[in-house]
Scaffold this active site. Structure first.
Site, mmCIF file in Angstrom:
data_model
loop_
_atom_site.group_PDB
_atom_site.id
_atom_site.type_symbol
_atom_site.label_atom_id
_atom_site.label_comp_id
_atom_site.label_asym_id
_atom_site.label_seq_id
_atom_site.Cartn_x
_atom_site.Cartn_y
_atom_site.Cartn_z
ATOM 1 N N LYS A 163 -6.761 -19.042 -1.371
ATOM 2 C CA LYS A 163 -5.481 -18.347 -1.190
ATOM 3 C C LYS A 163 -4.473 -18.917 -2.207
ATOM 4 C CE LYS A 163 -7.067 -15.865 2.239
ATOM 5 N NZ LYS A 163 -7.310 -14.439 2.045
ATOM 6 N N ARG A 195 -5.665 -23.705 1.328
ATOM 7 C CA ARG A 195 -4.887 -23.873 2.569
ATOM 8 C C ARG A 195 -5.555 -24.808 3.567
ATOM 9 N NH1 ARG A 195 -2.576 -17.626 3.178
ATOM 10 N NH2 ARG A 195 -0.893 -17.918 1.650
ATOM 11 N N ASP A 247 -4.431 -15.356 7.662
ATOM 12 C CA ASP A 247 -3.186 -15.894 7.098
ATOM 13 C C ASP A 247 -2.409 -16.739 8.110
ATOM 14 O OD1 ASP A 247 -3.808 -14.650 4.733
ATOM 15 O OD2 ASP A 247 -2.609 -12.865 5.149
ATOM 16 N N ARG A 271 0.827 -1.221 0.000
ATOM 17 C CA ARG A 271 0.000 0.000 0.000
ATOM 18 C C ARG A 271 0.854 1.261 0.000
ATOM 19 N NH1 ARG A 271 -2.839 -4.249 1.971
ATOM 20 N NH2 ARG A 271 -5.126 -4.216 2.055
ATOM 21 N N SER A 284 -13.161 -9.376 3.240
ATOM 22 C CA SER A 284 -11.892 -9.326 2.506
ATOM 23 C C SER A 284 -11.344 -7.905 2.464
ATOM 24 C CB SER A 284 -12.096 -9.837 1.078
ATOM 25 O OG SER A 284 -11.037 -9.400 0.256
HETATM 26 O O1 SPQ Z 1 -1.560 -11.011 -1.547
HETATM 27 P P1 SPQ Z 1 -2.036 -12.405 -1.302
HETATM 28 O O2 SPQ Z 1 -1.387 -13.356 -2.245
HETATM 29 O O3 SPQ Z 1 -3.535 -12.531 -1.323
HETATM 30 O O4 SPQ Z 1 -1.539 -12.769 0.178
HETATM 31 C C1 SPQ Z 1 -2.132 -13.319 1.371
HETATM 32 C C2 SPQ Z 1 -0.942 -14.013 2.153
HETATM 33 O O5 SPQ Z 1 -1.074 -15.096 2.691
HETATM 34 O O6 SPQ Z 1 0.099 -13.372 2.210
HETATM 35 C C3 SPQ Z 1 -3.272 -14.302 1.126
HETATM 36 F F1 SPQ Z 1 -3.031 -15.270 0.382
HETATM 37 O O7 SPQ Z 1 -2.574 -12.278 2.255
HETATM 38 C C4 SPQ Z 1 -3.717 -11.453 2.035
HETATM 39 C C5 SPQ Z 1 -4.761 -11.710 3.102
HETATM 40 O O8 SPQ Z 1 -5.166 -13.057 3.136
HETATM 41 C C6 SPQ Z 1 -3.253 -10.011 2.110
HETATM 42 C C7 SPQ Z 1 -4.360 -9.038 2.325
HETATM 43 C C8 SPQ Z 1 -4.100 -7.594 2.136
HETATM 44 O O9 SPQ Z 1 -2.942 -7.156 2.180
HETATM 45 O O10 SPQ Z 1 -5.098 -6.864 1.972
HETATM 46 C C9 SPQ Z 1 -5.616 -9.430 2.728
HETATM 47 C C10 SPQ Z 1 -6.006 -10.845 2.918
HETATM 48 O O11 SPQ Z 1 -6.713 -11.295 1.776
HETATM 49 P P2 SPQ Z 1 -8.306 -11.118 1.659
HETATM 50 O O12 SPQ Z 1 -8.667 -11.829 0.367
HETATM 51 O O13 SPQ Z 1 -8.870 -11.809 2.851
HETATM 52 O O14 SPQ Z 1 -8.622 -9.709 1.597
#
Ligand code: SPQ
Length: 431
Positions: free
Chosen positions: A339, A343, A312, A25, A166
């Protein structure tokens, strides 16, 4: 690769790597702001470098002196089109948040990723962004990447009740809403990590949050800032659990980000009887130094509103539960299926190879403990968090463990194995 083993205790101090969510971000806000943004302690891991390179391709100058990044902001409308499709690797955060940003830029961009990312669902972001007036399409009329975004100057505000909890969906809509004329409202299913909301304020924007309701009026002009990225609690989690389950361990984790939307793991571990002490805290930067020691553990149930606050961490919490007395139940966590891997299945199947008593359910896991683990050939399945969880499991296994595809850890934590080794030697200090 042969995994590290150790039943004698991990000892030392570990400076936890920078937060992945905030690092992504910081580049995004820096690019959209007027003026320069200085980022200290940026996470130089594959996912965040994907974001950095993607914004360079959109014309943003980002200087790196090896320590600090300087992002030369382009302002609200300054990104430039590229005809080349942009590869964002394995990073769900990069692709989904960029979709929200590009929805308001009046040109066409295509984003794609690796084999794992190209299977992750994107309708959750495309549906609200289409409602706001952007055109988005996936590969062969599916919701999967490559995703082509045709942005518009005429983006409309939205009232949106989120069907999933999310932070990525919420953030994509917020980035788009910043570029509309009028007031957007988002109702969260459950509160998720709030780094985007906090950084909108940090960069001089305005946003109102009342429980699950978020209101933002656009268009807004953001101003470059200095961002100091705290350590990532999702990376610290592997050492919190290692410290709790490897006998005679005592680890100090310094500079752990403790934003309350991320600290579900600390509450769960405390409920399970873990010995975690806060040594000092820095409320301004939402960071703390934590000490974790080995202790006996008891089972718990993890469900409902806490799930997005530890989503996570669930694979490593499942490993913790294999060492706790009783049956731990994890539910309401169906998001784990979409994910980097599924997982739920990956955690259950890989830990079962090591002797764990663990079952996958539709929306979580059931784990019976305590169960001794034994050596096995396991696989990260290309998922950084599964790879790191299995390394921690190997520490307490009786017998040798081999991990297939260990390179996956570099997605979020390039020095992970070196940091484990340092703590085994009791020397545990890193850079
Ligand atoms: O970026 P990515 O690949 O989705 O990474 C993950 C992780 O395990 O590092 C999930 F696979 O983290 C996401 C997290 O699960 C990072 C994130 C964010 O920075 O906003 C939010 C979460 O995902 P989501 O889909 O629940 O919003």
């Amino acid at each position: 690769m042969e995994l590290l083993q150790n039943q004698r205790g991990l000892k030392g101090t570990l400076h936890v790597p920078a937060d992945k969510s905030i690092s992504h971000r910081s580049i995004m806000f820096g690019a959209l702001a007027d003026g320069t943004t200085t980022i200290k302690n940026f996470l130089r891991a594959e996912d965040c470098l994907s974001t950095l390179h993607a914004f360079e391709k959109l014309g943003v100058l980002i200087e790196d002196d090896g320590e600090t990044l300087t992002v030369h902001g382009k302002g609200k409308k300054g990104l430039t089109a590229t005809t080349e499709a942009i590869n964002v690797g394995n990073s769900g955060t990069t692709i989904r948040l960029m979709m929200g940003i590009l929805a308001g830029q009046p040109f066409e961009t295509t984003l794609y990723g690796d084999a794992s990312l190209n299977k992750r669902p994107m309708n959750r972001v495309m549906v609200p962004l289409r409602q706001m007036g952007a055109e988005l399409s996936g590969a062969n009329d599916t919701e999967f990447p490559p995703i082509t975004i045709r942005g518009t100057d005429e983006l409309q505000p939205i009232h949106y009740e989120m069907p999933v909890a999310s932070a990525q969906v919420k953030s994509a809509i917020l980035f788009a809403a910043l570029q509309t004329k009028g007031t957007s409202t988002i109702i969260e299913k459950e509160p998720s990590r709030n780094h985007t909301e906090e950084m909108i304020r940090q960069f001089g924007g305005q946003i109102d949050v009342e429980g699950k309701k978020i209101t933002l009026t656009g268009p807004q002009t953001l101003t470059g800032q200095t961002v100091v990225v705290p350590g990532d609690i999702s990376s610290a989690a592997f050492f919190l659990v290692a410290g709790a389950i490897v006998p005679d361990s005592e680890i100090i984790l310094s500079n752990v980000g403790v934003n309350p939307t991320r600290t579900g793991i600390l509450e769960v571990m405390e409920a399970m009887g873990a010995d975690i002490e806060t040594l000092s805290s820095d409320p301004v930067n939402q960071a703390a130094d934590l000490k974790i020691k080995h202790s006996t553990l008891k089972a718990t149930t993890i469900s409902g509103a806490i799930i997005p606050r530890l989503i996570d961490e669930l694979p490593i919490i499942a490993l913790l539960a294999t060492q706790a007395q009783g049956t731990t139940i994890i539910k309401d966590a169906e998001e784990l299926k979409v994910k980097e891997t599924n997982r739920i299945d990956a955690t259950a199947e890989e830990l079962r190879k090591m002797g764990a008593k663990i079952e996958a359910t539709e929306d979580g896991l059931i784990i019976h403990g305590p169960t001794p683990l034994h050596g096995a050939e396991v696989s990260s399945r290309g998922d950084h968090r599964i790879g790191m969880m299995l390394q921690v499991a190997a520490l307490i296994a009786d017998g040798r463990c081999k991990l297939d595809n260990p390179e996956a850890v570099a997605i979020s934590y390039p020095h992970f194995f070196a940091d484990i080794e340092n703590l085994i030697e009791g020397a545990g200090i890193n850079g």
